[in-house]
Enzyme design. Structure first.
Site: not given
Length: 493
Positions: A167, A266, A300, A474
């Site tokens: 994505n 993640e 997300c 991150e």
């Protein structure tokens, strides 16, 4: 009603020749072809636009070998040397932003405006980490007993396996690669097979920027299970960073446990978007469109569940329906497009299933709600009203342009609904009362909360979730620390 974009406008970028980005696997600074190939499809047209190499275990281990050979020299470079190379990566990405954005739109389908935003975001990870590379300092202190000094050094964790989704093919890679390189690690990147061209375009750019051969290796594969398992079983590999679904993340965590590999995960999200009666309505609607429709909802961090207080509900619904209906649906490469296609036909079918389930349980279709016919994987911007809490899309990440709206009476009810999920990645709160907004933000079980804004991600901030949304962070200073091990040395003098 949504508009389907007309034939491309005069300022549409010229058709892209994908051949330069499909040279083969990028291992030890060289392009390696394989007999097996993976087809890359334009989701706007369902047309094959390129074929890339399909790695097996042998090629994957060659990438690990290259990373291992390059590790001592890269680790030995001074922080300033690494910093300058990362800065050059930022500069080259910025200079070639239009070319990279067009490539992302072609293979991913996202609107050009979103692709340009992604390139800027992705490049910023190199600039941020170039600055962090020269600020990684250790610690020196006196032991409480006074018998010795405590010296703490931070050393590169080792070879890192980076697994990224389709994505955000540029940003998800640079968010991992930049801090790893700043810390002195070498990496093997496995990008998603749906969007590999961006990863290979960037691989060439890294080499041009001065990244030594073997420091960054890129392998695409149609057999991710055996390939990632083989890499994780190699004792030289000491780090796994994965962005993707919670289900796949659980599998990788189990595999990494066999060799005690450190993991950053993640994973999925199911973000709530809370709007209180005292919110600035226009600001909330602007934020809702960003939080929901960035990348056509294929994010997300996308707002999935909209909880709107009764006093403002009807006006919010009216405004959101109007804005969603005004979006132009079309090919990602058409400058007029504001909502591109989904990534695959399977993705459209999942959205159809979840919307049908919600309607069957009593939700009202206020806008969209039906896949578009013709070629391409298109689903229109959709608004569902009065969605019941037992609808599947309130539990599952929809990953598409569907906003599910519910009413609430009071703050406790809103917080309870927001937390009624196994996920905890991003969330959004709108209220003019900052005390209440920050209080609600503190009560929501999520790794990130955006207050009175629809965009939560920032390269300078720690990105990550709680519960089933992942482990580790991150971005920001925390992102670099994820690729470093603290080494304690007891010193007497």
């Amino acid at each position: 009603m949504n508009h389907i974009s007309a034939p491309p406008a005069a300022d549409t970028p010229a058709p892209i020749d994908c051949a330069p980005f499909a040279k083969g696997l990028f291992i030890d600074g060289e392009w390696r072809q394989t007999e097996a190939q993976i087809a890359v499809v334009d989701p706007s047209t369902e047309r094959e636009i390129a074929h890339v190499a399909d790695a097996g275990v042998e090629e994957a281990m060659a990438a690990v070998d290259a990373a291992d050979r390059a590790a001592p020299l890269w680790r030995a470079k001074s922080p300033r040397e690494r910093s300058e190379i990362l800065r050059r990566c930022f500069e080259l990405m910025t200079q070639r932003a239009d070319e990279l954005a067009a490539l992302i739109s072609l293979e991913n389908g996202k609107a050009l405006v979103d692709a340009r935003g992604e390139v800027a975001y992705a490049a910023e990870f190199f600039r941020w980490n170039a600055e962090e590379a020269v600020r990684l300092s250790g610690e020196l202190g006196l032991a409480p007993s006074g018998s010795n000094r405590i010296l703490v050094d931070y050393v590169p964790v080792g070879i890192a396996l980076l697994v990224t989704p389709w994505n955000f093919p540029a940003a998800m890679a640079t968010r991992k690669i930049a801090p790893a390189l700043a810390a002195g690690c070498t990496v093997v990147l496995k990008p998603a097979s749906e969007t590999p061209l961006t990863a290979y375009a960037l691989a060439g750019l890294y080499r041009e920027a001065g990244v030594p051969d073997g420091v960054v290796n890129v392998v695409t594969t149609s057999r991710p299970g055996p390939v990632t398992a083989a890499i994780l079983d190699d004792p030289r590999v000491r780090k796994l960073s994965f962005t993707g679904s919670t289900g796949v993340g659980r599998t990788l965590l189990a595999e990494a446990a066999r060799t005690v590999v450190g993991c950053a995960m993640e994973l999925g999200g199911n973000a709530p978007f809370l709007v209180f009666d005292d919110a600035d309505l226009d600001a909330a609607l602007d934020g809702a469109m960003i939080a929901k429709m960035r990348n056509a909802g294929e994010a997300c961090t996308a707002a999935n569940r909209f909880y709107v207080q009764n006093g403002i509900y009807d006006r919010f619904v009216e405004g959101l329906v109007g804005r969603m209906a005004a979006l132009t649906v079309g090919a990602g490469t058409d400058p007029a497009t504001r909502c591109g296609p989904m990534i695959t036909r399977k993705a459209v079918e999942k959205i159809e299933y979840l919307v049908a389930d919600a309607v069957a349980r009593g939700a009202k279709v206020l806008q969209g709600g039906k896949a578009l016919s013709g070629s391409g994987y298109f689903y229109p911007p959709t608004v569902l009203g009065d969605v019941p809490p037992d609808a599947l899309l309130m539990r599952e990440e929809i990953f598409g342009p569907v906003a599910a709206l519910c009413r609430f009476d009071n703050e406790d009810e809103a917080v309870a609904a927001a937390n009624d999920t196994e996920f905890g990645l991003a969330s959004y709160v709108y209220s003019r009362d900052l005390k209440r907004a920050l209080g609600v933000a503190g009560r929501i079980e999520a790794g990130m909360v955006a207050v009175n804004r629809g965009l939560v991600s920032d390269p300078a901030a720690p990105f990550g979730g709680v519960k089933q949304s992942g482990l580790g962070r991150e971005g920001g200073h925390h992102g670099v620390l994820d690729y470093l091990e603290p080494k304690y040395i007891a010193v007497s003098f």
